[in-house]
Design an enzyme around this catalytic site. Structure first.
Site, mmCIF file in Angstrom:
data_model
loop_
_atom_site.group_PDB
_atom_site.id
_atom_site.type_symbol
_atom_site.label_atom_id
_atom_site.label_comp_id
_atom_site.label_asym_id
_atom_site.label_seq_id
_atom_site.Cartn_x
_atom_site.Cartn_y
_atom_site.Cartn_z
ATOM 1 N N CYS A 115 42.290 29.161 42.945
ATOM 2 C CA CYS A 115 41.567 28.530 44.058
ATOM 3 C C CYS A 115 40.529 27.517 43.591
ATOM 4 O O CYS A 115 40.020 26.739 44.395
ATOM 5 C CB CYS A 115 40.906 29.594 44.925
ATOM 6 S SG CYS A 115 42.089 30.790 45.535
ATOM 7 N N HIS A 256 35.459 26.576 49.397
ATOM 8 C CA HIS A 256 36.819 27.110 49.401
ATOM 9 C C HIS A 256 36.927 28.110 50.550
ATOM 10 O O HIS A 256 36.039 28.940 50.741
ATOM 11 C CB HIS A 256 37.111 27.778 48.058
ATOM 12 C CG HIS A 256 38.365 28.591 48.080
ATOM 13 N ND1 HIS A 256 39.552 28.086 48.554
ATOM 14 C CD2 HIS A 256 38.606 29.872 47.711
ATOM 15 C CE1 HIS A 256 40.469 29.038 48.482
ATOM 16 N NE2 HIS A 256 39.923 30.121 47.975
ATOM 17 N N ASN A 286 43.645 31.221 53.556
ATOM 18 C CA ASN A 286 43.291 30.783 52.202
ATOM 19 C C ASN A 286 44.482 30.023 51.606
ATOM 20 O O ASN A 286 45.515 30.610 51.326
ATOM 21 C CB ASN A 286 42.946 32.022 51.372
ATOM 22 C CG ASN A 286 42.579 31.689 49.931
ATOM 23 O OD1 ASN A 286 42.777 30.570 49.463
ATOM 24 N ND2 ASN A 286 42.048 32.675 49.232
HETATM 25 N N1 COA Z 1 44.465 45.422 58.495
HETATM 26 C C1 COA Z 1 43.880 46.592 58.764
HETATM 27 N N2 COA Z 1 43.243 47.324 57.818
HETATM 28 C C2 COA Z 1 43.194 46.826 56.573
HETATM 29 C C3 COA Z 1 43.807 45.606 56.232
HETATM 30 C C4 COA Z 1 44.461 44.904 57.254
HETATM 31 N N3 COA Z 1 45.059 43.706 57.040
HETATM 32 N N4 COA Z 1 43.597 45.367 54.926
HETATM 33 C C5 COA Z 1 42.886 46.398 54.454
HETATM 34 N N5 COA Z 1 42.641 47.288 55.449
HETATM 35 C C6 COA Z 1 41.926 48.536 55.381
HETATM 36 C C7 COA Z 1 41.796 49.070 53.997
HETATM 37 O O1 COA Z 1 42.946 49.778 53.640
HETATM 38 C C8 COA Z 1 40.578 49.955 54.100
HETATM 39 O O2 COA Z 1 40.978 51.171 54.617
HETATM 40 P P1 COA Z 1 40.403 52.551 54.011
HETATM 41 O O3 COA Z 1 38.916 52.451 54.222
HETATM 42 O O4 COA Z 1 41.102 53.577 54.834
HETATM 43 O O5 COA Z 1 40.794 52.520 52.574
HETATM 44 C C9 COA Z 1 39.721 49.268 55.167
HETATM 45 O O6 COA Z 1 40.596 48.337 55.812
HETATM 46 C C10 COA Z 1 38.539 48.530 54.620
HETATM 47 O O7 COA Z 1 38.880 47.843 53.462
HETATM 48 P P2 COA Z 1 37.817 47.014 52.673
HETATM 49 O O8 COA Z 1 38.412 46.600 51.379
HETATM 50 O O9 COA Z 1 36.492 47.688 52.656
HETATM 51 O O10 COA Z 1 37.625 45.747 53.622
HETATM 52 P P3 COA Z 1 36.700 44.538 53.382
HETATM 53 O O11 COA Z 1 35.671 44.504 54.429
HETATM 54 O O12 COA Z 1 36.255 44.435 51.958
HETATM 55 O O13 COA Z 1 37.702 43.349 53.659
HETATM 56 C C11 COA Z 1 38.986 41.750 52.423
HETATM 57 C C12 COA Z 1 38.854 43.198 52.850
HETATM 58 C C13 COA Z 1 40.212 41.606 51.559
HETATM 59 C C14 COA Z 1 39.129 40.916 53.683
HETATM 60 C C15 COA Z 1 37.718 41.332 51.672
HETATM 61 O O14 COA Z 1 37.424 42.263 50.680
HETATM 62 C C16 COA Z 1 37.846 39.979 51.033
HETATM 63 O O15 COA Z 1 38.018 38.978 51.705
HETATM 64 N N6 COA Z 1 37.682 39.921 49.721
HETATM 65 C C17 COA Z 1 37.791 38.676 49.003
HETATM 66 C C18 COA Z 1 39.221 38.388 48.807
HETATM 67 C C19 COA Z 1 39.473 36.961 48.540
HETATM 68 O O16 COA Z 1 38.851 36.091 49.083
HETATM 69 N N7 COA Z 1 40.453 36.702 47.690
HETATM 70 C C20 COA Z 1 40.871 35.419 47.387
HETATM 71 C C21 COA Z 1 40.042 34.868 46.325
HETATM 72 S S1 COA Z 1 40.303 33.160 46.142
#
Ligand code: COA
Length: 329
Positions: A115, A256, A286
């Protein structure tokens, strides 16, 4: 001796026609429109067709950028494509794009910084021009991430989209350089946070790997989130200081587009008002290396930046890699 200057002569972008909404995804995995919107800000993303590889997306964006620059493809002397979803492992996607454009006077190569790829490419391209060895460089951030997504993994499949953004960089008179500062970083201790687990020389693909989606994107979302905000804020502060400006001088922060909550946190830490932080994640998700040049093109084409105004670009991604840059438009 004073270096040659660099200017952005034209921008362009392209997203494929097919739209995949959160509601569509909710039929594929255990998720909901509400979960995706509140956790990421994403509402829909574009998905390339089967016969539309990354170079095809790059081509459309490149044609628009060349058009805006009033330049023909034959005038290009260098093509640089930032992508982690190239047409093939080799040859490089720059060559596939060169063929589509008929830009046979240009050197062609691709770089991979996920990214952050567009920012890595921007500094490389600018220095190639400053050296005096090249005059007209096409820099494209292009991704067909849908080709590496595990469509059964709700943790990742809701986040990504396909698209391409391009700029034409041109040599200009010394002292007139639009790229005021760049700060790039990387930390290879975090290679495992965001990656594919098979399909490279470390673990050549087996039939079992394909069945268990080891060739697809794997991510530790929470860890990436924390590191992203720090990296973007730190590099943004560094480039503003290097350029001799403050947050008050910024017309647009172009972050980004990975997660709306990450973008908002970065804006807050940098003390830039919300209406100066550009956001289009709701429409594209993204798009990795394409996200900043798509946003830049939207701002330019809608007349939302005037000559002389400052843009702050910042990104982070797999590697981990990150960076920021100040551009005087
Ligand atoms: N729909 C519903 N539930 C989902 C899900 C989806 N698409 N994806 C994950 N969950 C669940 C998880 O399994 C977790 O369940 P659990 O508590 O029973 O284990 C719960 O939602 C919470 O997960 P968590 O990881 O705490 O969520 P979050 O608030 O951190 O959000 C992301 C997850 C991925 C959106 C967030 O961490 C993120 O954006 N991280 C950066 C990733 C990124 O930008 N990557 C690219 C880099 S360039």
């Amino acid at each position: 001796m004073q270096h040659h200057g660099v200017t952005i002569a034209g921008t362009g972008s392209y997203v494929p026609a097919r739209v995949l909404t959160n509601h569509d995804l909710a039929k594929m995995v255990e998720t909901s429109d509400d979960w995706i919107r509140t956790r990421t800000g994403i509402e829909e993303r574009h998905i390339a067709a089967a016969d539309e590889p990354t170079s095809a997306l790059a081509y459309e964006a490149a044609c628009r950028a060349l058009d805006a620059a009033g330049m023909k493809a034959e005038e290009l002397d260098y093509i640089l494509v930032a992508t982690f979803t190239g047409d093939n492992i080799f040859p490089n996607t720059g060559c596939y794009l060169q063929k589509r454009l008929g830009a046979f006077n240009a050197a062609a190569v691709s770089i991979e910084a996920a990214c952050t790829g567009f920012l890595y490419g921007l500094e490389l391209a600018a220095n190639l021009i400053r050296s005096g060895n090249y005059r007209n460089i096409l820099l494209v951030g292009a991704e067909k991430i849908s080709s590496l997504v595990d469509w059964t993994d709700r943790n990742t499949c809701v986040l990504f989209g396909d698209g391409a953004g391009a700029v034409v960089l041109k040599q200009t008179t010394p002292g007139h350089d639009c790229l005021k500062s760049v700060k790039l970083g990387a930390d290879g201790r975090y290679t495992d946070l965001l990656r594919t687990a098979a399909g490279g020389s470390m673990k050549p693909l087996t039939v079992e790997d394909v069945a268990s989606h080891q060739n697809c994107i794997k991510m530790e979302g929470r860890e990436v989130f924390k590191l992203a905000v720090n990296a973007m804020v730190g590099s943004s502060r560094a480039v503003m200081e290097k350029a001799g400006i403050t947050h008050d001088d910024i017309r647009w922060v172009i972050p980004h587009q990975a997660n709306l909550r990450i973008i908002s946190s970065v804006g807050k830490y940098l003390e830039v008002p919300e209406d100066k932080v550009y956001i289009n994640i709701q429409r594209y998700g993204n798009t990795s290396a394409a996200s900043i040049p798509i946003a830049l093109d939207e701002i330019v084409r809608s007349g939302q930046v005037k000559r002389g105004e400052y843009l702050l670009l910042t990104a982070f991604g797999a590697g981990l890699t990150w960076g920021a840059s100040v551009i005087k438009w």
